[in-house]
Design a protein around this motif. Sequence first.
Motif, PDB file in Angstrom:
ATOM      1  N   ASN A   1       0.812  -1.227   0.000  1.00 31.73           N
ATOM      2  CA  ASN A   1       0.000   0.000   0.000  1.00 31.73           C
ATOM      3  C   ASN A   1       0.842   1.272   0.000  1.00 31.73           C
ATOM      4  O   ASN A   1       0.320   2.359  -0.253  1.00 31.73           O
ATOM      5  CB  ASN A   1      -0.945   0.011   1.208  1.00 31.73           C
ATOM      6  CG  ASN A   1      -2.152  -0.895   0.971  1.00 31.73           C
ATOM      7  OD1 ASN A   1      -2.612  -1.037  -0.174  1.00 31.73           O
ATOM      8  ND2 ASN A   1      -2.640  -1.530   2.022  1.00 31.73           N
ATOM      9  N   ALA A   2       2.138   1.128   0.310  1.00 25.55           N
ATOM     10  CA  ALA A   2       3.013   2.319   0.302  1.00 25.55           C
ATOM     11  C   ALA A   2       3.085   2.920  -1.096  1.00 25.55           C
ATOM     12  O   ALA A   2       3.261   4.136  -1.258  1.00 25.55           O
ATOM     13  CB  ALA A   2       4.406   1.942   0.783  1.00 25.55           C
TER      14      ALA A   2
ATOM     15  N   THR B   1       0.503   5.498  -1.522  1.00 30.04           N
ATOM     16  CA  THR B   1       0.565   6.630  -0.590  1.00 30.04           C
ATOM     17  C   THR B   1       1.102   7.861  -1.314  1.00 30.04           C
ATOM     18  O   THR B   1       1.991   7.738  -2.172  1.00 30.04           O
ATOM     19  CB  THR B   1       1.500   6.267   0.590  1.00 30.04           C
ATOM     20  OG1 THR B   1       1.002   5.082   1.195  1.00 30.04           O
ATOM     21  CG2 THR B   1       1.552   7.365   1.636  1.00 30.04           C
TER      22      THR B   1
ATOM     23  N   ILE C   1       7.252   6.246   7.304  1.00 28.76           N
ATOM     24  CA  ILE C   1       6.143   6.619   6.417  1.00 28.76           C
ATOM     25  C   ILE C   1       5.108   7.350   7.257  1.00 28.76           C
ATOM     26  O   ILE C   1       4.676   6.856   8.303  1.00 28.76           O
ATOM     27  CB  ILE C   1       5.522   5.375   5.747  1.00 28.76           C
ATOM     28  CG1 ILE C   1       6.550   4.717   4.825  1.00 28.76           C
ATOM     29  CG2 ILE C   1       4.249   5.742   4.981  1.00 28.76           C
ATOM     30  CD1 ILE C   1       6.054   3.471   4.109  1.00 28.76           C
TER      31      ILE C   1
ATOM     32  N   ALA D   1       1.798   8.012   7.806  1.00 26.27           N
ATOM     33  CA  ALA D   1       0.600   7.307   7.319  1.00 26.27           C
ATOM     34  C   ALA D   1      -0.701   7.971   7.726  1.00 26.27           C
ATOM     35  O   ALA D   1      -1.726   7.765   7.071  1.00 26.27           O
ATOM     36  CB  ALA D   1       0.628   5.861   7.821  1.00 26.27           C
TER      37      ALA D   1
ATOM     38  N   ASN E   1       1.012  -1.783   6.528  1.00 26.97           N
ATOM     39  CA  ASN E   1       0.319  -1.961   5.253  1.00 26.97           C
ATOM     40  C   ASN E   1      -1.199  -1.834   5.457  1.00 26.97           C
ATOM     41  O   ASN E   1      -1.907  -1.240   4.641  1.00 26.97           O
ATOM     42  CB  ASN E   1       0.658  -3.330   4.656  1.00 26.97           C
ATOM     43  CG  ASN E   1       0.191  -3.445   3.218  1.00 26.97           C
ATOM     44  OD1 ASN E   1       0.504  -2.575   2.393  1.00 26.97           O
ATOM     45  ND2 ASN E   1      -0.596  -4.475   2.925  1.00 26.97           N
TER      46      ASN E   1
ATOM     47  N   LEU F   1      -2.250   1.743   5.952  1.00 29.58           N
ATOM     48  CA  LEU F   1      -2.231   2.504   4.691  1.00 29.58           C
ATOM     49  C   LEU F   1      -3.327   2.075   3.715  1.00 29.58           C
ATOM     50  O   LEU F   1      -3.491   2.691   2.655  1.00 29.58           O
ATOM     51  CB  LEU F   1      -0.862   2.333   4.009  1.00 29.58           C
ATOM     52  CG  LEU F   1       0.326   3.024   4.678  1.00 29.58           C
ATOM     53  CD1 LEU F   1       1.636   2.584   4.030  1.00 29.58           C
ATOM     54  CD2 LEU F   1       0.190   4.541   4.603  1.00 29.58           C
TER      55      LEU F   1
ATOM     56  N   GLN G   1      -7.980   4.059   5.660  1.00 31.24           N
ATOM     57  CA  GLN G   1      -7.751   5.506   5.649  1.00 31.24           C
ATOM     58  C   GLN G   1      -9.082   6.262   5.580  1.00 31.24           C
ATOM     59  O   GLN G   1      -9.256   7.285   6.239  1.00 31.24           O
ATOM     60  CB  GLN G   1      -6.867   5.882   4.459  1.00 31.24           C
ATOM     61  CG  GLN G   1      -5.411   5.489   4.622  1.00 31.24           C
ATOM     62  CD  GLN G   1      -4.662   6.382   5.610  1.00 31.24           C
ATOM     63  OE1 GLN G   1      -4.895   7.579   5.677  1.00 31.24           O
ATOM     64  NE2 GLN G   1      -3.779   5.789   6.399  1.00 31.24           N
TER      65      GLN G   1
ATOM     66  N   SER H   1      -4.042   9.337   3.515  1.00 33.67           N
ATOM     67  CA  SER H   1      -2.718   9.422   2.893  1.00 33.67           C
ATOM     68  C   SER H   1      -2.626   8.503   1.675  1.00 33.67           C
ATOM     69  O   SER H   1      -1.681   8.586   0.905  1.00 33.67           O
ATOM     70  CB  SER H   1      -1.635   9.053   3.904  1.00 33.67           C
ATOM     71  OG  SER H   1      -1.863   7.749   4.393  1.00 33.67           O
ATOM     72  N   ASN H   2      -3.619   7.625   1.530  1.00 29.46           N
ATOM     73  CA  ASN H   2      -3.663   6.738   0.371  1.00 29.46           C
ATOM     74  C   ASN H   2      -4.371   7.463  -0.777  1.00 29.46           C
ATOM     75  O   ASN H   2      -5.529   7.880  -0.634  1.00 29.46           O
ATOM     76  CB  ASN H   2      -4.416   5.450   0.736  1.00 29.46           C
ATOM     77  CG  ASN H   2      -4.352   4.407  -0.363  1.00 29.46           C
ATOM     78  OD1 ASN H   2      -4.472   4.726  -1.543  1.00 29.46           O
ATOM     79  ND2 ASN H   2      -4.168   3.153   0.022  1.00 29.46           N
TER      80      ASN H   2
END
Lengths: 344, 295
Positions: free
Chosen positions: A112-113, A116, A128, A130, A276, A279, A284, A296-297
């Motif tokens: 999922n990063a 982001t 991160i 998040a 993960n 995120l 989110q 943030s996603n």
Amino acid sequence: MKLTRREFAVGMTTAIASMTLPRLALAQSPLVVPTYGGLWAKFWEEKLLPGLTTATGIQPQLDVGLGKDFVAKIRAGGGRSPYSIFMGNENIAAVLRAEGFFEPFDLAKVPNAAKTFPQFVNKDANGIRAIVSPIGLAYRTDLVKTAPTSWHDLWENPEFKGKTGLYQIGNTGAVLFLRLVAELFGSGPDDFDTAFAKIKELLPFTQASWSGEVATALIRGDAIIAPVDWTEIMTLQDKGAPVAIIAPKEGVLAFEQSFNLVGTGAEKDAAHAYLNYILDAKVQQDMAKAFYTSPSNSESPVDDAMKARTPIVGPRMAEIKSYDWDSYVDKAADIADRWNREMA
Amino acid sequence: MSAVEAAPRVEGRSNRGTATWMVVPALVLLIGFFALPYLTIITMSLREASTRAVYGEGFTLAHYTTALGDFYIWGILGRTLLIGATVTVISLLLGYPVAYHLAKSRSRWTSLLYIFVLSPLLVGLVVRTFAWMIILSNNGVANQALKATGLIDFPLQLMNNSLGVTIALTHVFLPFIILPLLGNLQAISPDLAMASRSLGASRMRTFWKVTLPLSMPGIQAGTILVFVLSISAYVTPAMLGGTGGRTMSVLVVQYLVDNFRWPAGAALAIIMAAVAVIFVGLYLRLTARAMRRLP
């Protein structure tokens, strides 16, 4: 009662063992998850952790406190941190990072990063950010005649003279504001002399240790304007308080909850899985609905109702002013000391 | 020596042995939770500062010399002691009559008064301090009331300074002076006051010459308790003191928790503890000397 030496020895052994047991229990728990109190702890307990268990099978243990408490525990833990993952404001995380407690995330384990917003992923995945809670200018709608539009209004609108609320330097909000003022009036976010001079022009102002105290000052009318996060103001609005918050035209600040992999933690795979999950687009969105953070996603769904309450979403995330804290770590103590002496 | 003569001595030795063993748990607790943490703090206060590690490599006295050469720190230390002394004196002046009344009263309402005395301790510290914020703020209940009665046109600064801290600390620590005083006053035989009255002393003279001197142990215990608690209080000064009422405990927490300066914060904590010990020691000597002079 007469105590024999044997009875005494058994008693003491039991007492010492009972003191040691919680530590052993902690060592056996799969993942200790730090979070804040209030709305946060409620969300973690009721929604986030059950969801994490369903999604990953991890059964974490919750630890509620402040970011600075988590710092103290990691530092005190030495080579055996109670946490494998740290959550705290980015400026606080930077302290532990500088001291060598963190190591980079393996982004292959945090898919999922990739979704982001890039500005929240630190260089080399060393942290991160998040969870993002933007900070705008909040004001009393019944006591302010001309609503603010700019950070400069704090200096230029005479209505606000002596009626401004600010965080005290122990709160990340004050450090962010200091750097913003340095950027607005000086040569850049590190021009602290200019920032101090300009903030002193706002004296006398109410100083608050945390957002709840800023909110209380606004409700009492001791302050009629204050930089504060959307979470606090939306919560006040939900209770019917006459307050509003705007995103100044120069941009907004934000409490950025930085997640970091603790090098001395024992559950690194679980820590990756937890981040993960945090995120995740749906998680989110749930957080945004629960306490008005900005997802943030980049793929997190944002409907019009959400936008009306938390406008800093999607492309507007670019309005958030993020600062580099690596070099600030060396100056932080002197700046806090200076604030204490000069902002009285 | 016969066996009969020897028995009590063996019994006595055994009792002494048991008594010694009985002290061990308390001793272990004291060493584990008092002496060792203090040693750790002292060691930490001697560590070099570092922004790239929890503390630096070597040892230094710099944190002590810096703090002791800093007028800002001295100012906060002085303010802390002044707040402690003021709270103690006001608590004594307010608490003595209450303790005296409770000790002498035979009314069925006495138990209600006990509840009133203990009431500050029945509410959570943060909640209680928030209540004081509502009362003492610029637009708070106190200022609104003063404005409504026409006594003031502009709000008085009742918080974010030493005044707010003093008011709130007095409220919370009042029971800590009333309760030791109460125990002491109840232990004074009423016959002494009656004898004084029967010898012609007025009620006031009896109080000054008999009751007050005999209640000195209670005053000593209560005032030390309130003074020590006041100078080490954190939540109330942190929430009501603002920048104008900052105390040493707030400063120490700022150093340790907000600024992550463990060595410098530990040095401040040790300085604060040393000053408290010196003041309490001096006070004990003075009051002990005063008590020795009592008739």
